[in-house]
Motif scaffolding. Structure first.
Motif, PDB file in Angstrom:
ATOM      1  N   SER A  76       0.811  -1.218   0.000  1.00  0.00           N
ATOM      2  CA  SER A  76       0.000   0.000   0.000  1.00  0.00           C
ATOM      3  C   SER A  76       0.843   1.267   0.000  1.00  0.00           C
ATOM      4  O   SER A  76       0.299   2.372  -0.127  1.00  0.00           O
ATOM      5  CB  SER A  76      -0.941   0.012   1.209  1.00  0.00           C
ATOM      6  OG  SER A  76      -1.867  -1.046   1.151  1.00  0.00           O
ATOM      7  N   LEU A 131      -2.611   4.486   6.377  1.00  0.00           N
ATOM      8  CA  LEU A 131      -2.410   5.068   5.058  1.00  0.00           C
ATOM      9  C   LEU A 131      -2.651   6.572   5.074  1.00  0.00           C
ATOM     10  O   LEU A 131      -1.820   7.347   4.593  1.00  0.00           O
ATOM     11  CB  LEU A 131      -3.343   4.397   4.033  1.00  0.00           C
ATOM     12  CG  LEU A 131      -2.853   3.088   3.423  1.00  0.00           C
ATOM     13  CD1 LEU A 131      -2.756   1.988   4.479  1.00  0.00           C
ATOM     14  CD2 LEU A 131      -3.759   2.643   2.291  1.00  0.00           C
ATOM     15  N   SER A 147      -7.891   1.666   0.395  1.00  0.00           N
ATOM     16  CA  SER A 147      -7.435   0.299   0.152  1.00  0.00           C
ATOM     17  C   SER A 147      -8.546  -0.604   0.676  1.00  0.00           C
ATOM     18  O   SER A 147      -8.478  -1.126   1.788  1.00  0.00           O
ATOM     19  CB  SER A 147      -6.114   0.015   0.877  1.00  0.00           C
ATOM     20  OG  SER A 147      -5.712  -1.327   0.652  1.00  0.00           O
ATOM     21  N   GLU A 165      -6.624   1.152  -4.307  1.00  0.00           N
ATOM     22  CA  GLU A 165      -5.730   0.005  -4.473  1.00  0.00           C
ATOM     23  C   GLU A 165      -6.529  -1.256  -4.757  1.00  0.00           C
ATOM     24  O   GLU A 165      -7.610  -1.465  -4.189  1.00  0.00           O
ATOM     25  CB  GLU A 165      -4.910  -0.196  -3.201  1.00  0.00           C
ATOM     26  CG  GLU A 165      -3.976  -1.402  -3.247  1.00  0.00           C
ATOM     27  CD  GLU A 165      -3.258  -1.631  -1.928  1.00  0.00           C
ATOM     28  OE1 GLU A 165      -2.874  -2.777  -1.666  1.00  0.00           O
ATOM     29  OE2 GLU A 165      -3.102  -0.670  -1.151  1.00  0.00           O
ATOM     30  N   SER A 174       2.007  -4.080  -6.534  1.00  0.00           N
ATOM     31  CA  SER A 174       1.001  -3.087  -6.158  1.00  0.00           C
ATOM     32  C   SER A 174       0.352  -2.498  -7.401  1.00  0.00           C
ATOM     33  O   SER A 174       1.024  -2.273  -8.414  1.00  0.00           O
ATOM     34  CB  SER A 174       1.652  -1.956  -5.349  1.00  0.00           C
ATOM     35  OG  SER A 174       2.331  -2.452  -4.222  1.00  0.00           O
TER      36      SER A 174
END
Length: 259
Positions: free
Chosen positions: A74, A101, A160, A215, A245
């Motif tokens: 992430s 995040l 995410s 994501e 990713s």
């Protein structure tokens, strides 16, 4: 380093037994705590749940049992989001889990306003330990959790979300499958249920030049692009093959070139 601890961890299948033994030894304050932590790890509990923290994007964030552990993959999402954050930007972290995040995105940015949200009350409690007082954490289902005054004011929206297809959860490593919440893993039939909902709602929350970053796995990128363009935004894909990713962005105007 206690070689018996290393041996027990290695026998339980811990690939980085020496490093894990060191972290347990540094975290525990008594031999009894060491024994408890080793027993929990040997039983399959994630190391981050055992020691109570995780390293992510240069931060040490609190993590507890029943909370999704932030993944290093992430960090691509964080790096892309930080390119767009300016002083006094409004940043929203949906499906925030620990809040790691969003916290990494606004770190060192003067006056950035961070809002994090999650539907899971256990995750919300954990995120509040990490985010507040640097930002605010809200409990609820995606945009329903956010204060109405943020409508049309969000400069950077990141997520995410759970994106594991329901049928694939059974194939996940036991420490994720058995110890992290289903709500943080299960993305529906193709893994994109939450991605579609986030994309559909984003235009009403973003500023005219705001950006959404989500994501997912590389094989889901085409479906995410469809969802984002269907919401009236221009999409771009970013891939980091080394970190495995993938991030898809959506914004009004001309998007940056894919990478």
């Amino acid at each position: 380093m206690d070689e018996q601890v290393v041996a027990r961890l290695r026998a339980a299948g811990c690939v980085f037994a020496e490093e894990e033994a060191r972290l347990i030894g540094e975290t525990a304050s008594t031999p009894a705590e060491v024994e408890d932590m080793v027993a929990r790890r040997v039983a399959g509990e994630p190391l981050e749940h055992v020691v109570g923290w995780a390293e992510f994007a240069g931060l040490r964030v609190a993590v507890g049992p029943g909370v999704f552990v932030p993944r290093h993959r992430s960090e691509l999402l964080v790096a892309l989001a930080r390119r767009r954050v300016r002083p006094r930007s409004v940043v929203v972290d949906l499906c925030c889990g620990t809040g790691a995040l969003g916290l990494a995105v606004v770190r060192g940015i003067d006056g950035a306003e961070l809002h994090a949200a999650d539907v899971d009350p256990v995750a919300v409690a954990c995120a509040r330990r990490n985010v507040e007082p640097s930002g605010r954490v809200h409990e609820g289902d995606l945009y329903d959790a956010l204060p109405r005054e943020l409508h049309g004011r969000v400069d950077v929206l990141l997520a995410s979300p759970p994106y594991v297809p329901t049928a694939a959860i059974a194939l996940m490593p036991p420490e994720a499958r058995d110890h992290e919440p289903r709500t943080a893993l299960d993305g529906g039939g193709d893994g994109l249920d939450l991605v579609r909902r986030i994309a559909a709602g984003a235009p009403g929350w973003l500023t005219p030049d705001g950006v959404m970053l989500i994501e997912m796995s590389a094989r889901q990128a085409a479906g995410a692009v469809d969802a984002i363009t269907g919401a009236g935004l221009l999409a771009a894909e970013y891939h980091d093959d080394e970190g495995e990713s993938t991030v898809v962005t959506g914004q009004r105007g001309q998007p940056a070139a894919s990478a």
